[in-house]
Design a protein around this motif. Sequence first.
Motif, PDB file in Angstrom:
ATOM      1  N   LEU A  19       0.816  -1.215   0.000  1.00  0.00           N
ATOM      2  CA  LEU A  19       0.000   0.000   0.000  1.00  0.00           C
ATOM      3  C   LEU A  19       0.852   1.269   0.000  1.00  0.00           C
ATOM      4  N   ARG A  20       2.014   1.221   0.635  1.00  0.00           N
ATOM      5  CA  ARG A  20       2.883   2.408   0.606  1.00  0.00           C
ATOM      6  C   ARG A  20       3.204   2.810  -0.823  1.00  0.00           C
ATOM      7  N   MET A  21       3.600   1.843  -1.643  1.00  0.00           N
ATOM      8  CA  MET A  21       3.954   2.135  -3.023  1.00  0.00           C
ATOM      9  C   MET A  21       2.727   2.597  -3.812  1.00  0.00           C
ATOM     10  N   GLU A  22       1.581   1.982  -3.546  1.00  0.00           N
ATOM     11  CA  GLU A  22       0.360   2.374  -4.252  1.00  0.00           C
ATOM     12  C   GLU A  22      -0.090   3.776  -3.825  1.00  0.00           C
ATOM     13  N   PHE A  23      -0.017   4.065  -2.537  1.00  0.00           N
ATOM     14  CA  PHE A  23      -0.397   5.398  -2.057  1.00  0.00           C
ATOM     15  C   PHE A  23       0.487   6.467  -2.686  1.00  0.00           C
ATOM     16  N   ARG A  24       1.798   6.217  -2.714  1.00  0.00           N
ATOM     17  CA  ARG A  24       2.692   7.220  -3.284  1.00  0.00           C
ATOM     18  C   ARG A  24       2.395   7.438  -4.766  1.00  0.00           C
ATOM     19  N   ARG A  25       2.174   6.353  -5.492  1.00  0.00           N
ATOM     20  CA  ARG A  25       1.873   6.474  -6.922  1.00  0.00           C
ATOM     21  C   ARG A  25       0.627   7.327  -7.159  1.00  0.00           C
ATOM     22  N   VAL A  26      -0.435   7.058  -6.423  1.00  0.00           N
ATOM     23  CA  VAL A  26      -1.700   7.777  -6.624  1.00  0.00           C
ATOM     24  C   VAL A  26      -1.600   9.216  -6.128  1.00  0.00           C
ATOM     25  N   LEU A  27      -1.007   9.426  -4.976  1.00  0.00           N
ATOM     26  CA  LEU A  27      -0.914  10.783  -4.424  1.00  0.00           C
ATOM     27  C   LEU A  27      -0.075  11.693  -5.313  1.00  0.00           C
ATOM     28  N   ARG A  28       0.999  11.174  -5.855  1.00  0.00           N
ATOM     29  CA  ARG A  28       1.819  11.986  -6.768  1.00  0.00           C
ATOM     30  C   ARG A  28       1.065  12.282  -8.059  1.00  0.00           C
ATOM     31  N   ARG A  29       0.258  11.325  -8.522  1.00  0.00           N
ATOM     32  CA  ARG A  29      -0.494  11.532  -9.767  1.00  0.00           C
ATOM     33  C   ARG A  29      -1.479  12.691  -9.622  1.00  0.00           C
ATOM     34  N   TYR A  30      -2.114  12.803  -8.442  1.00  0.00           N
ATOM     35  CA  TYR A  30      -3.115  13.853  -8.257  1.00  0.00           C
ATOM     36  C   TYR A  30      -2.513  15.163  -7.754  1.00  0.00           C
ATOM     37  N   GLY A  31      -1.285  15.155  -7.303  1.00  0.00           N
ATOM     38  CA  GLY A  31      -0.574  16.380  -6.975  1.00  0.00           C
ATOM     39  C   GLY A  31      -1.120  17.162  -5.805  1.00  0.00           C
ATOM     40  N   VAL A  32      -1.804  16.477  -4.864  1.00  0.00           N
ATOM     41  CA  VAL A  32      -2.325  17.160  -3.682  1.00  0.00           C
ATOM     42  C   VAL A  32      -1.240  17.182  -2.605  1.00  0.00           C
ATOM     43  N   PRO A  33      -1.001  18.329  -1.954  1.00  0.00           N
ATOM     44  CA  PRO A  33      -0.049  18.331  -0.840  1.00  0.00           C
ATOM     45  C   PRO A  33      -0.496  17.349   0.247  1.00  0.00           C
ATOM     46  N   VAL A  34       0.456  16.621   0.799  1.00  0.00           N
ATOM     47  CA  VAL A  34       0.149  15.591   1.802  1.00  0.00           C
ATOM     48  C   VAL A  34       1.081  15.759   2.996  1.00  0.00           C
ATOM     49  N   ILE A  35       0.512  15.649   4.199  1.00  0.00           N
ATOM     50  CA  ILE A  35       1.325  15.482   5.404  1.00  0.00           C
ATOM     51  C   ILE A  35       1.005  14.103   5.959  1.00  0.00           C
ATOM     52  N   TYR A  36       2.000  13.245   6.000  1.00  0.00           N
ATOM     53  CA  TYR A  36       1.835  11.853   6.428  1.00  0.00           C
ATOM     54  C   TYR A  36       2.624  11.667   7.721  1.00  0.00           C
ATOM     55  N   VAL A  37       1.923  11.310   8.791  1.00  0.00           N
ATOM     56  CA  VAL A  37       2.549  11.157  10.102  1.00  0.00           C
ATOM     57  C   VAL A  37       2.894   9.692  10.347  1.00  0.00           C
ATOM     58  N   THR A  38       4.097   9.440  10.843  1.00  0.00           N
ATOM     59  CA  THR A  38       4.511   8.079  11.171  1.00  0.00           C
ATOM     60  C   THR A  38       5.655   8.115  12.176  1.00  0.00           C
ATOM     61  N   HIS A  39       5.914   6.967  12.788  1.00  0.00           N
ATOM     62  CA  HIS A  39       7.138   6.812  13.580  1.00  0.00           C
ATOM     63  C   HIS A  39       7.981   5.671  13.006  1.00  0.00           C
ATOM     64  N   LEU A  40       7.572   5.160  11.828  1.00  0.00           N
ATOM     65  CA  LEU A  40       8.253   4.025  11.211  1.00  0.00           C
ATOM     66  C   LEU A  40       9.218   4.481  10.126  1.00  0.00           C
ATOM     67  N   GLU A  41      10.449   4.068  10.243  1.00  0.00           N
ATOM     68  CA  GLU A  41      11.488   4.460   9.296  1.00  0.00           C
ATOM     69  C   GLU A  41      11.158   4.020   7.875  1.00  0.00           C
ATOM     70  N   ASP A  42      10.631   2.797   7.720  1.00  0.00           N
ATOM     71  CA  ASP A  42      10.331   2.276   6.384  1.00  0.00           C
ATOM     72  C   ASP A  42       9.318   3.151   5.645  1.00  0.00           C
ATOM     73  N   GLU A  43       8.337   3.697   6.373  1.00  0.00           N
ATOM     74  CA  GLU A  43       7.324   4.522   5.730  1.00  0.00           C
ATOM     75  C   GLU A  43       7.920   5.840   5.230  1.00  0.00           C
ATOM     76  N   VAL A  44       8.909   6.355   5.927  1.00  0.00           N
ATOM     77  CA  VAL A  44       9.585   7.568   5.465  1.00  0.00           C
ATOM     78  C   VAL A  44      10.230   7.300   4.106  1.00  0.00           C
ATOM     79  N   TYR A  45      10.990   6.222   4.000  1.00  0.00           N
ATOM     80  CA  TYR A  45      11.682   5.902   2.757  1.00  0.00           C
ATOM     81  C   TYR A  45      10.709   5.630   1.609  1.00  0.00           C
TER      82      TYR A  45
END
Length: 351
Positions: A165-191
């Motif tokens: 889902l991380r890869m799918e979310f990034r693909r879709v969010l970049r396609r629509y160009g909406v600013p996003v603030i994504y909160v996490t404490h997981l290093e993998d999600e940052v990358y």
Amino acid sequence: MELVRLTKKFPGFTLGPLDLKVEDEILVMVGLTGSGKTTVLNLISGIIKPDNGSVILDGSEITHLTIESRRVGYSFQTPFLFPHLNVYENIIFGLKKRDEQAKKIYVKKLLDDMEISHLCNRKIQGLSGGEMQKVSLVRMLAVEPKIILMDEPLAHLDIPTRRKLRMEFRRVLRRYGVPVIYVTHLEDEVYSLADSVAILSHGKIENKGKLEAIVSSRSSHFVSEIFVGANYIEGKVIKSEDGITIIEVGSDLVETLGDYSTGSRIGLLLRPEDVFLSKDAVKTSARNVIRAQVIKLVRQVSLTDVYLQTDYLHLRARITDKARNDLSIEMGDQIYAMFKAISPQIVREDS
């Protein structure tokens, strides 16, 4: 979106004053539990009001507007979906101003982009956690928000689903160009997700910058504490055939498994334990052999972390103290770092 001197006081804790600007990008806000990450999102969305400062969205101040007037999408750990409505009905709930045909065309495009068209008429109760998060994202995009806030939406999912889902979310969010603030404490999600990273510590933004700059700089002890796992490598695909992809990282070339589009940028994670070191260029099964300089040595109980740098690439290898002594590795040495093409894990691909 911009925060200007934003402050909120609680008993025993003060958030801010915060100054933060988010462009048309995915900004991942990372920090330890209790650092104030969710409070920042709640201030932007209007769930709570600040004591001082301003929230600017699309050039207008929204600090004192009602929640429904802000055009802010908010994704929680547990998606808020209406159980008595099916997937399509949930998505069109906020599209009151569009005629029925226009709604169907628009929603179909969103569902196709998120690859969940087959769920259109399904009931919410029968969906998996990952499917519910996909529907939640489509529903947010459908109302054309000016910013999307995401508070650890994948936290309750199993690891394989989170990775996908991380890869799918990034693909879709970049396609629509909406600013996003994504909160996490997981290093993998940052990358996997970030264009930029904001480090929140004790209610203050300690650092903010592009992903590669933050990761490579290790600009403070706190940043180093968060990014302690795998090496992150990002580069441009210059060749991909027969299941082997070559990416260009500055003047270095890195080979990995998989087939990816030439010209795209991919991000890899490489475990420090998978990096082998040698003073000499020896012949091994490793397809990646990179000459680098030792810039730091950090002892971890009976192990040593060896930090390496080329003109552009930053690597960390973890070896035993005996191996360090046998190789006589010291600060400033030029040595060879080697790893197999099978070792890196692909975490993102941007066309």
